[in-house]
Design a protein around this motif. Structure first.
Motif, short mmCIF file in Angstrom:
data_model
loop_
_atom_site.label_atom_id
_atom_site.label_comp_id
_atom_site.label_asym_id
_atom_site.label_seq_id
_atom_site.Cartn_x
_atom_site.Cartn_y
_atom_site.Cartn_z
N GLU A 99 0.85 -1.18 0.00
CA GLU A 99 0.00 0.00 0.00
C GLU A 99 0.89 1.24 0.00
O GLU A 99 1.82 1.33 0.79
CB GLU A 99 -0.87 -0.02 1.25
N VAL A 100 0.60 2.18 -0.88
CA VAL A 100 1.32 3.45 -0.92
C VAL A 100 0.40 4.53 -0.37
O VAL A 100 -0.73 4.68 -0.85
CB VAL A 100 1.77 3.80 -2.35
N CYS A 101 0.86 5.25 0.64
CA CYS A 101 0.07 6.29 1.29
C CYS A 101 0.78 7.63 1.22
O CYS A 101 1.98 7.71 1.49
CB CYS A 101 -0.15 5.94 2.76
N ASP A 102 0.04 8.65 0.87
CA ASP A 102 0.59 10.01 0.86
C ASP A 102 0.56 10.61 2.26
O ASP A 102 -0.40 10.45 2.99
CB ASP A 102 -0.24 10.92 -0.06
N MET A 103 1.63 11.31 2.59
CA MET A 103 1.70 12.11 3.82
C MET A 103 1.58 13.57 3.40
O MET A 103 2.26 14.00 2.47
CB MET A 103 3.03 11.86 4.53
N ASP A 104 0.71 14.30 4.03
CA ASP A 104 0.46 15.69 3.68
C ASP A 104 1.70 16.54 3.94
O ASP A 104 2.17 16.65 5.07
CB ASP A 104 -0.72 16.20 4.50
N ARG A 105 2.23 17.15 2.89
CA ARG A 105 3.43 17.99 3.01
C ARG A 105 3.22 19.17 3.95
O ARG A 105 4.13 19.62 4.63
CB ARG A 105 3.86 18.52 1.64
N ASP A 106 1.99 19.70 3.97
CA ASP A 106 1.71 20.89 4.77
C ASP A 106 1.72 20.62 6.27
O ASP A 106 1.96 21.53 7.07
CB ASP A 106 0.36 21.49 4.38
N THR A 107 1.46 19.38 6.66
CA THR A 107 1.38 19.08 8.09
C THR A 107 2.50 18.17 8.59
O THR A 107 2.63 17.95 9.79
CB THR A 107 0.03 18.42 8.43
N TYR A 108 3.31 17.63 7.69
CA TYR A 108 4.42 16.75 8.10
C TYR A 108 5.51 17.58 8.79
O TYR A 108 5.89 18.65 8.30
CB TYR A 108 5.00 16.02 6.89
N ALA A 109 5.98 17.10 9.91
CA ALA A 109 7.06 17.78 10.63
C ALA A 109 8.14 16.77 10.95
O ALA A 109 7.87 15.60 11.22
CB ALA A 109 6.52 18.40 11.92
N LYS A 110 9.39 17.23 10.94
CA LYS A 110 10.51 16.34 11.19
C LYS A 110 11.62 17.13 11.87
O LYS A 110 11.86 18.29 11.54
CB LYS A 110 11.03 15.75 9.88
N LYS A 111 12.29 16.48 12.80
CA LYS A 111 13.44 17.08 13.45
C LYS A 111 14.40 15.96 13.82
O LYS A 111 14.00 14.95 14.38
CB LYS A 111 13.03 17.84 14.71
N VAL A 112 15.66 16.13 13.49
CA VAL A 112 16.68 15.14 13.82
C VAL A 112 17.55 15.74 14.91
O VAL A 112 18.06 16.86 14.76
CB VAL A 112 17.55 14.76 12.59
N VAL A 113 17.70 15.02 16.02
CA VAL A 113 18.51 15.50 17.13
C VAL A 113 19.72 14.57 17.25
O VAL A 113 19.56 13.35 17.38
CB VAL A 113 17.69 15.49 18.45
N HIS A 114 20.90 15.15 17.22
CA HIS A 114 22.13 14.37 17.36
C HIS A 114 22.75 14.66 18.72
O HIS A 114 22.64 15.75 19.27
CB HIS A 114 23.14 14.77 16.27
N SER A 115 23.39 13.65 19.27
CA SER A 115 24.09 13.85 20.55
C SER A 115 25.35 14.67 20.29
O SER A 115 25.93 14.66 19.23
CB SER A 115 24.44 12.51 21.18
N GLU A 116 25.74 15.39 21.33
CA GLU A 116 26.92 16.26 21.17
C GLU A 116 28.14 15.63 21.78
O GLU A 116 28.15 14.81 22.59
CB GLU A 116 26.64 17.60 21.85
#
Length: 116
Positions: A99-116
Motif C-alpha cells: 500500500e502506498v500512502c501520501d503524507m500531507d506535506r503541509d502538516t508533516y514535521a521532522k526534526k533530527v537530534v544528534h548527541s553532542e
C-alpha cells in the motif's frame, strides 16, 4: 523519504530473516528512482496472532508512506516493484500486499537530534 513499514506473520521468520525482506524493500525503493538510498527508512512489526481471509496462512504487508506530490504512475510502479521484490523469496501459502500512502506535506514535521 519514504517510511517503509513491514508487517508480517511471525512464523515467516523461520523461512526468511526480516532484515532480508527489509533489504529487498529498500532495493525496490531505490530501483523506483524516486528516492535516494539515504532517505529510505525501514522498520518491521511481526504478528503472532492473525487470520488472513478466514485462513491462518502467512502474510506480508508493506505500507510505503511518502510525502504527497508523486504521480499515480510513480506510486503504481513503486508498489509493483516492492511486490515483485517480496515474491522473489519463493514463499508458499503467503498473502502479499503493498500500500502506498501520501503524507500531507503541509502538516508533516521532522526534526533530527544528534548527541553532542
Amino acid at each position: 523519504m519514504p517510511h517503509c513499514i513491514l508487517e508480517y506473520s511471525q512464523n515467516l521468520e523461520q523461512e526468511v530473516p526480516p532484515v532480508d525482506i527489509l533489504e529487498a524493500i529498500k532495493g525496490a525503493c531505490i530501483a523506483s528512482a524516486i528516492f535516494s538510498a539515504e532517505d529510505i527508512k525501514l522498520r518491521s512489526f511481526p504478528y503472532k496472532s492473525f487470520i488472513t481471509g478466514g485462513q491462518e496462512d502467512a502474510f506480508i504487508h508493506v505500507t510505503l508512506r511518502m510525502l504527497s506530490g508523486r504521480t499515480s504512475e510513480q506510486k503504481n510502479r513503486l508498489s509493483h516493484l516492492v511486490l515483485e521484490s517480496l515474491t522473489k523469496f519463493s514463499l508458499k501459502d503467503v498473502s502479499f500486499s503493498v500500500e502506498v500512502c501520501d503524507m500531507d506535506r503541509d502538516t508533516y514535521a521532522k526534526k533530527v537530534v544528534h548527541s553532542e
